[in-house]
Scaffold this motif. Structure first.
Motif, PDB file in Angstrom:
ATOM      1  N   GLU A 216       0.829  -1.213   0.000  1.00  0.00           N
ATOM      2  CA  GLU A 216       0.000   0.000   0.000  1.00  0.00           C
ATOM      3  C   GLU A 216       0.864   1.265   0.000  1.00  0.00           C
ATOM      4  N   LYS A 217       1.904   1.290   0.849  1.00  0.00           N
ATOM      5  CA  LYS A 217       2.774   2.464   0.914  1.00  0.00           C
ATOM      6  C   LYS A 217       3.544   2.656  -0.393  1.00  0.00           C
ATOM      7  N   ASP A 218       3.924   1.557  -1.034  1.00  0.00           N
ATOM      8  CA  ASP A 218       4.640   1.663  -2.303  1.00  0.00           C
ATOM      9  C   ASP A 218       3.754   2.281  -3.379  1.00  0.00           C
ATOM     10  N   ILE A 219       2.508   1.813  -3.432  1.00  0.00           N
ATOM     11  CA  ILE A 219       1.569   2.350  -4.435  1.00  0.00           C
ATOM     12  C   ILE A 219       1.287   3.828  -4.157  1.00  0.00           C
ATOM     13  N   ALA A 220       1.278   4.196  -2.860  1.00  0.00           N
ATOM     14  CA  ALA A 220       0.949   5.579  -2.464  1.00  0.00           C
ATOM     15  C   ALA A 220       2.095   6.554  -2.687  1.00  0.00           C
ATOM     16  N   PHE A 221       3.296   6.060  -2.959  1.00  0.00           N
ATOM     17  CA  PHE A 221       4.477   6.926  -3.028  1.00  0.00           C
ATOM     18  C   PHE A 221       4.312   8.044  -4.066  1.00  0.00           C
ATOM     19  N   GLY A 222       3.881   7.703  -5.288  1.00  0.00           N
ATOM     20  CA  GLY A 222       3.710   8.707  -6.342  1.00  0.00           C
ATOM     21  C   GLY A 222       2.662   9.742  -5.996  1.00  0.00           C
TER      22      GLY A 222
ATOM     23  N   MET B  60      -0.894   7.460 -10.019  1.00  0.00           N
ATOM     24  CA  MET B  60      -0.692   8.872 -10.352  1.00  0.00           C
ATOM     25  C   MET B  60      -1.689   9.328 -11.425  1.00  0.00           C
ATOM     26  N   ASP B  61      -2.484   8.358 -11.926  1.00  0.00           N
ATOM     27  CA  ASP B  61      -3.518   8.616 -12.930  1.00  0.00           C
ATOM     28  C   ASP B  61      -2.969   9.398 -14.129  1.00  0.00           C
ATOM     29  N   PRO B  62      -1.905   8.871 -14.761  1.00  0.00           N
ATOM     30  CA  PRO B  62      -1.298   9.602 -15.880  1.00  0.00           C
ATOM     31  C   PRO B  62      -2.204   9.619 -17.112  1.00  0.00           C
ATOM     32  N   GLU B  63      -2.089  10.676 -17.882  1.00  0.00           N
ATOM     33  CA  GLU B  63      -2.851  10.743 -19.138  1.00  0.00           C
ATOM     34  C   GLU B  63      -2.257   9.798 -20.175  1.00  0.00           C
TER      35      GLU B  63
ATOM     36  N   GLU C 101      -7.104  11.443   1.829  1.00  0.00           N
ATOM     37  CA  GLU C 101      -8.328  10.802   1.320  1.00  0.00           C
ATOM     38  C   GLU C 101      -8.174  10.450  -0.160  1.00  0.00           C
ATOM     39  N   GLU C 102      -7.623  11.391  -0.936  1.00  0.00           N
ATOM     40  CA  GLU C 102      -7.441  11.157  -2.373  1.00  0.00           C
ATOM     41  C   GLU C 102      -6.374  10.086  -2.617  1.00  0.00           C
ATOM     42  N   ILE C 103      -5.338  10.092  -1.779  1.00  0.00           N
ATOM     43  CA  ILE C 103      -4.284   9.070  -1.919  1.00  0.00           C
ATOM     44  C   ILE C 103      -4.880   7.682  -1.698  1.00  0.00           C
ATOM     45  N   LYS C 104      -5.696   7.526  -0.650  1.00  0.00           N
ATOM     46  CA  LYS C 104      -6.320   6.232  -0.361  1.00  0.00           C
ATOM     47  C   LYS C 104      -7.208   5.787  -1.517  1.00  0.00           C
TER      48      LYS C 104
END
Length: 290
Positions: A103-109, A161-164, A118-121
């Motif tokens: 979870e922390k790895d995915i949240a890093f970006g 990071m929801d890249p385009e 809240e948005e990170i989660k």
């Protein structure tokens, strides 16, 4: 307006030294929003150097990369923001995992983007689902999960990071056939649901043939072809000259066509091949019945 455009993009390694090599040679092309583009080329063709310039990891020796019409190097101090918009997944991305939990790895970006907790989660949950990671893995150490799960966790970190634009450089390298199929399916599902732009660099012609809208073929740092997938793989002799091969099923269907069987050109998958052979057998049955 294309989402990505390159204008005379050139990258030279070791410029001005005896080891000077032009890895990307005056590439000009446009990539449309929502496309899934396959990028192929033999080892050393320049394909990885090319894609690493699209999000500013490498600065062009000359030429430009435009993101939605704007030169990504117009404001060098803001190049980090470009990397949030054009996400890059490297070959063997699991080697970059380093946090205590998945979870922390995915949240890093997302954290580095300055988003709220809240948005990170929300993004972590969304990215994990897209990458096919079960909720019970989020609290696990990234060093205690399987190789395929590590790969998906690393990809989820970029998706969060929801890249385009999402660029994947050999994402299935080193995975077993089942792991590769699962990961490719997740990439396709992600692309369909987000309707963003995806570039997939791969040595697997079968993988590219199955999922790409268009295929970019890079040879000796130049664009050799950039066309719809079926048109590229219909040129098997030209691909062979560049050290590339067409998918096995395409090769078989080409041989059948050369022997006089009325099979369609542009068969790219085993499923399409089966349907084509059944169609021909059906026609033969009809002619016998008459």
């Amino acid at each position: 307006m294309p989402i990505l455009e390159t204008q005379d993009l050139t990258y030279v390694y070791g410029a001005g030294t005896p080891f000077e090599k032009t890895a990307v040679d005056h590439i000009s092309l446009q990539i449309e929003e929502g496309e899934l583009v396959g990028v192929i080329g033999h080892t050393g063709s320049g394909k990885s150097t090319f894609v690493q310039q699209l999000n500013g990891l490498l600065k062009p020796t000359s030429g430009k990369v435009l993101l939605k019409g704007k030169d990504i190097w117009a404001e060098p101090k803001k190049i980090r923001a470009i990397r949030f918009q054009v996400g890059m997944v490297f070959q063997y991305p699991e080697h970059q995992l380093f946090e205590e939990t998945v979870e922390k790895d995915i949240a890093f970006g997302p954290k580095n983007m300055g988003l709220s907790e809240e948005e990170i989660k929300r993004r972590v949950k969304m990215a994990a689902a897209f990458a096919g990671l079960k909720d019970n893995l989020l609290g696990a150490s990234p060093f205690e999960i399987s190789g395929g799960e590590k790969r998906r966790a690393a990809i989820a970190g970029v998706i969060a990071m929801d890249p385009e634009v999402l660029i994947l450089d050999e994402p299935t390298a080193g995975l077993d056939p089942m792991g590769r199929d699962v990961l490719l399916s997740q990439i396709v599902d992600y692309h369909r649901q987000r309707n963003n732009t995806v570039l997939l660099v791969s040595h697997s012609m079968e993988d590219i043939a199955r999922i790409a809208d268009r295929v970019l073929v890079i040879d000796d740092g130049k664009v050799a072809m950039f066309e719809k997938t079926d048109k590229v793989f219909a040129q098997s002799a030209r691909l062979s000259q560049m050290g590339l091969r067409v998918p096995q099923i395409t090769k078989i269907m080409t041989m059948l066509r050369e022997k006089g069987y009325p099979v369609s050109s542009g068969v790219l998958t085993v499923e399409q091949g089966v349907q084509e052979i059944l169609r021909i057998l059906g026609r033969e049955e009809e002619s016998r019945g008459q």
